[in-house]
Design a protein around this motif. Structure first.
Motif, PDB file in Angstrom:
ATOM      1  N   ASN A   1     -60.375 -82.315  19.914  1.00  0.00           N
ATOM      2  CA  ASN A   1     -61.459 -82.765  20.331  1.00  0.00           C
ATOM      3  C   ASN A   1     -61.134 -83.123  21.759  1.00  0.00           C
ATOM      4  OD1 ASN A   1     -63.327 -82.857  18.400  1.00  0.00           O
ATOM      5  ND2 ASN A   1     -63.505 -84.827  18.053  1.00  0.00           N
TER       6      ASN A   1
ATOM      7  N   SER B   1     -57.945 -86.094  18.622  1.00  0.00           N
ATOM      8  CA  SER B   1     -58.488 -86.045  20.024  1.00  0.00           C
ATOM      9  C   SER B   1     -57.338 -85.888  21.021  1.00  0.00           C
ATOM     10  CB  SER B   1     -59.141 -87.409  20.242  1.00  0.00           C
ATOM     11  OG  SER B   1     -60.102 -87.812  19.472  1.00  0.00           O
TER      12      SER B   1
ATOM     13  N   VAL C   1     -72.761 -93.551  25.711  1.00  0.00           N
ATOM     14  CA  VAL C   1     -72.714 -94.292  24.684  1.00  0.00           C
ATOM     15  C   VAL C   1     -72.160 -95.472  25.094  1.00  0.00           C
ATOM     16  CG1 VAL C   1     -72.319 -92.543  22.718  1.00  0.00           C
ATOM     17  CG2 VAL C   1     -70.466 -93.535  24.192  1.00  0.00           C
TER      18      VAL C   1
ATOM     19  N   MET D   1     -70.551 -88.650  27.119  1.00  0.00           N
ATOM     20  CA  MET D   1     -71.645 -89.336  26.657  1.00  0.00           C
ATOM     21  C   MET D   1     -71.751 -90.637  27.292  1.00  0.00           C
ATOM     22  SD  MET D   1     -71.441 -87.906  22.579  1.00  0.00           S
ATOM     23  CE  MET D   1     -72.866 -88.895  22.173  1.00  0.00           C
TER      24      MET D   1
ATOM     25  N   THR E   1     -62.988 -92.912  10.415  1.00  0.00           N
ATOM     26  CA  THR E   1     -62.800 -92.818  12.148  1.00  0.00           C
ATOM     27  C   THR E   1     -62.706 -94.379  12.564  1.00  0.00           C
ATOM     28  OG1 THR E   1     -64.040 -92.362  14.091  1.00  0.00           O
ATOM     29  CG2 THR E   1     -65.267 -92.875  12.282  1.00  0.00           C
ATOM     30  N   GLY E   2     -62.873 -94.688  13.721  1.00  0.00           N
ATOM     31  CA  GLY E   2     -62.570 -96.017  14.102  1.00  0.00           C
ATOM     32  C   GLY E   2     -63.247 -96.004  15.562  1.00  0.00           C
ATOM     33  N   GLY E   3     -62.600 -97.004  16.063  1.00  0.00           N
ATOM     34  CA  GLY E   3     -61.176 -97.432  16.254  1.00  0.00           C
ATOM     35  C   GLY E   3     -60.117 -96.380  16.124  1.00  0.00           C
ATOM     36  N   GLU E   4     -59.182 -96.776  15.902  1.00  0.00           N
ATOM     37  CA  GLU E   4     -57.945 -95.500  15.497  1.00  0.00           C
ATOM     38  C   GLU E   4     -57.854 -95.945  13.961  1.00  0.00           C
ATOM     39  OE1 GLU E   4     -56.862 -92.916  16.306  1.00  0.00           O
ATOM     40  OE2 GLU E   4     -55.587 -93.138  14.187  1.00  0.00           O
TER      41      GLU E   4
ATOM     42  N   TYR F   1     -63.167 -93.370  29.158  1.00  0.00           N
ATOM     43  CA  TYR F   1     -64.465 -93.019  28.635  1.00  0.00           C
ATOM     44  C   TYR F   1     -64.976 -93.954  27.345  1.00  0.00           C
ATOM     45  CZ  TYR F   1     -62.046 -90.092  25.570  1.00  0.00           C
ATOM     46  OH  TYR F   1     -60.974 -89.620  24.794  1.00  0.00           O
TER      47      TYR F   1
ATOM     48  N   MET G   1     -68.778 -98.004  21.043  1.00  0.00           N
ATOM     49  CA  MET G   1     -68.241 -96.701  20.554  1.00  0.00           C
ATOM     50  C   MET G   1     -67.215 -96.880  19.492  1.00  0.00           C
ATOM     51  SD  MET G   1     -69.113 -93.412  20.375  1.00  0.00           S
ATOM     52  CE  MET G   1     -68.486 -91.513  20.788  1.00  0.00           C
TER      53      MET G   1
ATOM     54  N   THR H   1     -60.943 -88.285  11.775  1.00  0.00           N
ATOM     55  CA  THR H   1     -60.808 -88.174  13.415  1.00  0.00           C
ATOM     56  C   THR H   1     -59.814 -89.222  13.804  1.00  0.00           C
ATOM     57  OG1 THR H   1     -62.976 -87.297  13.546  1.00  0.00           O
ATOM     58  CG2 THR H   1     -61.857 -88.352  15.457  1.00  0.00           C
ATOM     59  N   THR H   2     -58.686 -88.849  14.628  1.00  0.00           N
ATOM     60  CA  THR H   2     -57.661 -89.537  15.043  1.00  0.00           C
ATOM     61  C   THR H   2     -57.152 -89.271  16.419  1.00  0.00           C
ATOM     62  OG1 THR H   2     -55.360 -90.373  14.513  1.00  0.00           O
ATOM     63  CG2 THR H   2     -56.195 -88.284  13.721  1.00  0.00           C
ATOM     64  N   ASN H   3     -56.325 -90.248  17.219  1.00  0.00           N
ATOM     65  CA  ASN H   3     -55.861 -90.165  18.217  1.00  0.00           C
ATOM     66  C   ASN H   3     -54.674 -89.505  18.106  1.00  0.00           C
ATOM     67  OD1 ASN H   3     -54.032 -92.261  18.160  1.00  0.00           O
ATOM     68  ND2 ASN H   3     -55.417 -93.680  19.228  1.00  0.00           N
TER      69      ASN H   3
ATOM     70  N   GLU I   1     -68.972 -83.127  25.802  1.00  0.00           N
ATOM     71  CA  GLU I   1     -69.771 -83.489  26.837  1.00  0.00           C
ATOM     72  C   GLU I   1     -69.552 -85.216  27.048  1.00  0.00           C
ATOM     73  OE1 GLU I   1     -73.269 -80.488  27.969  1.00  0.00           O
ATOM     74  OE2 GLU I   1     -73.861 -82.456  27.308  1.00  0.00           O
TER      75      GLU I   1
ATOM     76  N   VAL J   1     -62.968 -84.785  25.270  1.00  0.00           N
ATOM     77  CA  VAL J   1     -63.957 -84.929  26.272  1.00  0.00           C
ATOM     78  C   VAL J   1     -63.786 -84.561  27.626  1.00  0.00           C
ATOM     79  CG1 VAL J   1     -65.214 -86.949  26.979  1.00  0.00           C
ATOM     80  CG2 VAL J   1     -64.066 -87.108  24.680  1.00  0.00           C
TER      81      VAL J   1
HETATM   82  N1  SAM Z   1     -59.544 -93.100  17.520  1.00  0.00           N
HETATM   83  C1  SAM Z   1     -60.031 -91.883  17.077  1.00  0.00           C
HETATM   84  C2  SAM Z   1     -59.806 -90.806  18.044  1.00  0.00           C
HETATM   85  O1  SAM Z   1     -59.374 -90.832  19.065  1.00  0.00           O
HETATM   86  O2  SAM Z   1     -60.460 -89.726  17.797  1.00  0.00           O
HETATM   87  C3  SAM Z   1     -61.178 -92.050  16.521  1.00  0.00           C
HETATM   88  C4  SAM Z   1     -62.261 -92.782  17.108  1.00  0.00           C
HETATM   89  S1  SAM Z   1     -63.118 -92.165  18.557  1.00  0.00           S
HETATM   90  C5  SAM Z   1     -64.147 -93.358  19.361  1.00  0.00           C
HETATM   91  C6  SAM Z   1     -63.895 -90.699  18.149  1.00  0.00           C
HETATM   92  C7  SAM Z   1     -64.122 -89.647  19.167  1.00  0.00           C
HETATM   93  O3  SAM Z   1     -65.114 -90.133  20.210  1.00  0.00           O
HETATM   94  C8  SAM Z   1     -63.045 -89.314  20.065  1.00  0.00           C
HETATM   95  O4  SAM Z   1     -63.062 -87.902  19.832  1.00  0.00           O
HETATM   96  C9  SAM Z   1     -63.533 -89.499  21.348  1.00  0.00           C
HETATM   97  O5  SAM Z   1     -63.031 -88.728  22.354  1.00  0.00           O
HETATM   98  C10 SAM Z   1     -64.731 -89.585  21.313  1.00  0.00           C
HETATM   99  N2  SAM Z   1     -65.491 -90.410  22.482  1.00  0.00           N
HETATM  100  C11 SAM Z   1     -65.448 -91.750  22.896  1.00  0.00           C
HETATM  101  N3  SAM Z   1     -66.245 -92.022  23.903  1.00  0.00           N
HETATM  102  C12 SAM Z   1     -66.800 -91.051  24.251  1.00  0.00           C
HETATM  103  C13 SAM Z   1     -67.733 -90.772  25.266  1.00  0.00           C
HETATM  104  N4  SAM Z   1     -68.015 -91.640  26.071  1.00  0.00           N
HETATM  105  N5  SAM Z   1     -68.328 -89.373  25.589  1.00  0.00           N
HETATM  106  C14 SAM Z   1     -67.911 -88.499  24.593  1.00  0.00           C
HETATM  107  N6  SAM Z   1     -66.914 -88.752  23.423  1.00  0.00           N
HETATM  108  C15 SAM Z   1     -66.558 -90.044  23.339  1.00  0.00           C
END
Ligand code: SAM
Length: 339
Positions: free
Chosen positions: A157, A119, A191, A189, A66-69, A27, A334, A95-97, A187, A159
């Motif tokens: 978090n 996440s 983006v 998104m 945040t990032g990226g990671e 996503y 994103m 915010t991290t994976n 939800e 998605v």
């Molecule tokens: N790498 C980190 C992470 O995984 O949390 C930080 C960056 S990531 C882009 C930040 C958040 O954006 C994550 O929680 C991710 O699930 C969410 N995200 C990315 N694409 C998305 C989308 N299409 N719809 C909703 N949330 C999205």
């Protein structure tokens, strides 16, 4: 306090410290190849800290890395320590994976990080393999455990995507409860980056609540303490709380106090904004703090963005950008803007 044209304050800043990521979530980063920000354009820690100081001087109290990671950025605890010392910043979050969190949680805590959001889209390793193209699910769980051991308040978090993971809502709530972590369902998104997005895949706030009510019984809305918070919070009858970020079907543009700084110093006033403001150029060509503060103030005062509401008003909603549009300007991604 500086407010925009819709009286929204300049309240929180998301700082992307890298556009690189060690996952390829479908996503967010579904493609095989990406155009990365040039190395020399990436802000140094000193440059980031200076900008954050200026933003804090203008009223920003909440900063999220945040990032990226973000944990891919070398020596993040050092940047964290610099930012945690910034006068005016009362909340410094990450915010991290979670893949690299187990190794760094305690150093980040020592550096003054306030809290961590991880996440976590699935509890099933094989599903993560398909969704994020990674077999490191155990590392994410280890990261969550390490964050708790280090003493962080932890949020999760998720998605939620129809026919992908919407069947795990209850398992995820139960897991979050077992970790004393609050979970937020986001939800799907449309983006930049989400080139496979379709309205049919959005599992809405309404559907999430209906699914949870069918299982847990009545759910109460929790009155909000923070008007600008993106998540609406809810409480199950056993006291468990969770959040839903309904940016796709019920946007919160009206109260959005968020802006985003990319790793190369481009400042975006909205996740959906077509263009950002280049802060790196003045920063590197000798602009004073006062001049940068003036640029930021004037830009924020002119802000009218309501990107998610504009998307909602579209009759036929499809991905925000085609792949070629993203390649033409990686700032639209994103993973560059910071989610
Ligand atoms: N790498 C980190 C992470 O995984 O949390 C930080 C960056 S990531 C882009 C930040 C958040 O954006 C994550 O929680 C991710 O699930 C969410 N995200 C990315 N694409 C998305 C989308 N299409 N719809 C909703 N949330 C999205």
């Amino acid at each position: 306090m500086i407010v925009d044209r819709l009286q929204r304050p300049l309240g929180s800043l998301r700082v992307s410290v890298t556009d690189r990521c060690n996952l390829r979530c479908r996503y967010c980063m579904p493609e095989q190849d990406y155009v990365w920000l040039p190395k020399q354009s990436i802000l140094t820690f000193e440059e980031i800290a200076r900008l954050v100081r200026i933003f804090a001087g203008l009223g920003v109290e909440k900063v999220r890395l945040t990032g990226g990671e973000p944990l891919l950025r070398h020596d993040l605890p050092t940047l964290t320590r610099m930012l945690a010392r910034t006068s005016g910043v009362r909340d410094l979050a990450l915010t991290t994976n979670g893949l690299l969190l187990a190794k760094q949680a305690s150093a980040l805590k020592g550096a003054g990080l306030s809290r961590v959001t991880v996440s976590l889209d699935t509890l099933r390793p094989e599903r993560m393999r398909d969704l994020a193209r990674s077999d490191r699910h155990a590392d994410v769980l280890a990261g969550i455990a390490a964050a708790r051991t280090a003493g962080f308040p932890v949020k999760l978090n998720t998605v939620v995507i129809r026919s992908v993971n919407e069947d795990e809502l209850i398992d995820l709530i139960d897991f979050a409860r077992s970790q004393q972590a609050e979970i937020r369902f986001i939800e799907y998104m449309d983006v930049g980056g989400a080139t496979g997005w379709s309205a049919a895949q959005v599992f809405s706030q309404q559907e999430i609540l209906a699914r949870l009510t069918a299982h847990y019984g009545s759910i109460a809305a929790v009155p909000t303490e923070d008007a600008a918070a993106p998540a609406e919070r809810f409480r199950l009858s056993d006291g468990t709380t969770f959040g839903i970020v309904a940016s796709t079907t019920a946007p919160f543009c009206r109260s959005c106090d968020r802006s985003r700084l990319t790793a190369d110093g481009t400042w975006f006033l909205c996740l959906y904004a077509a263009r950002g403001v280049d802060l790196r150029e003045p920063l590197r060509s000798g602009a004073s703090d006062a001049a940068l503060a003036e640029l930021i103030t004037a830009t924020w005062r002119g802000r009218t963005d309501r990107g998610a509401e504009a998307r909602l008003a579209l009759r036929d909603r499809s991905p925000l950008y085609p792949v070629e549009g993203l390649r033409a300007d990686p700032h639209r991604e994103m993973h560059t803007r910071g989610g």
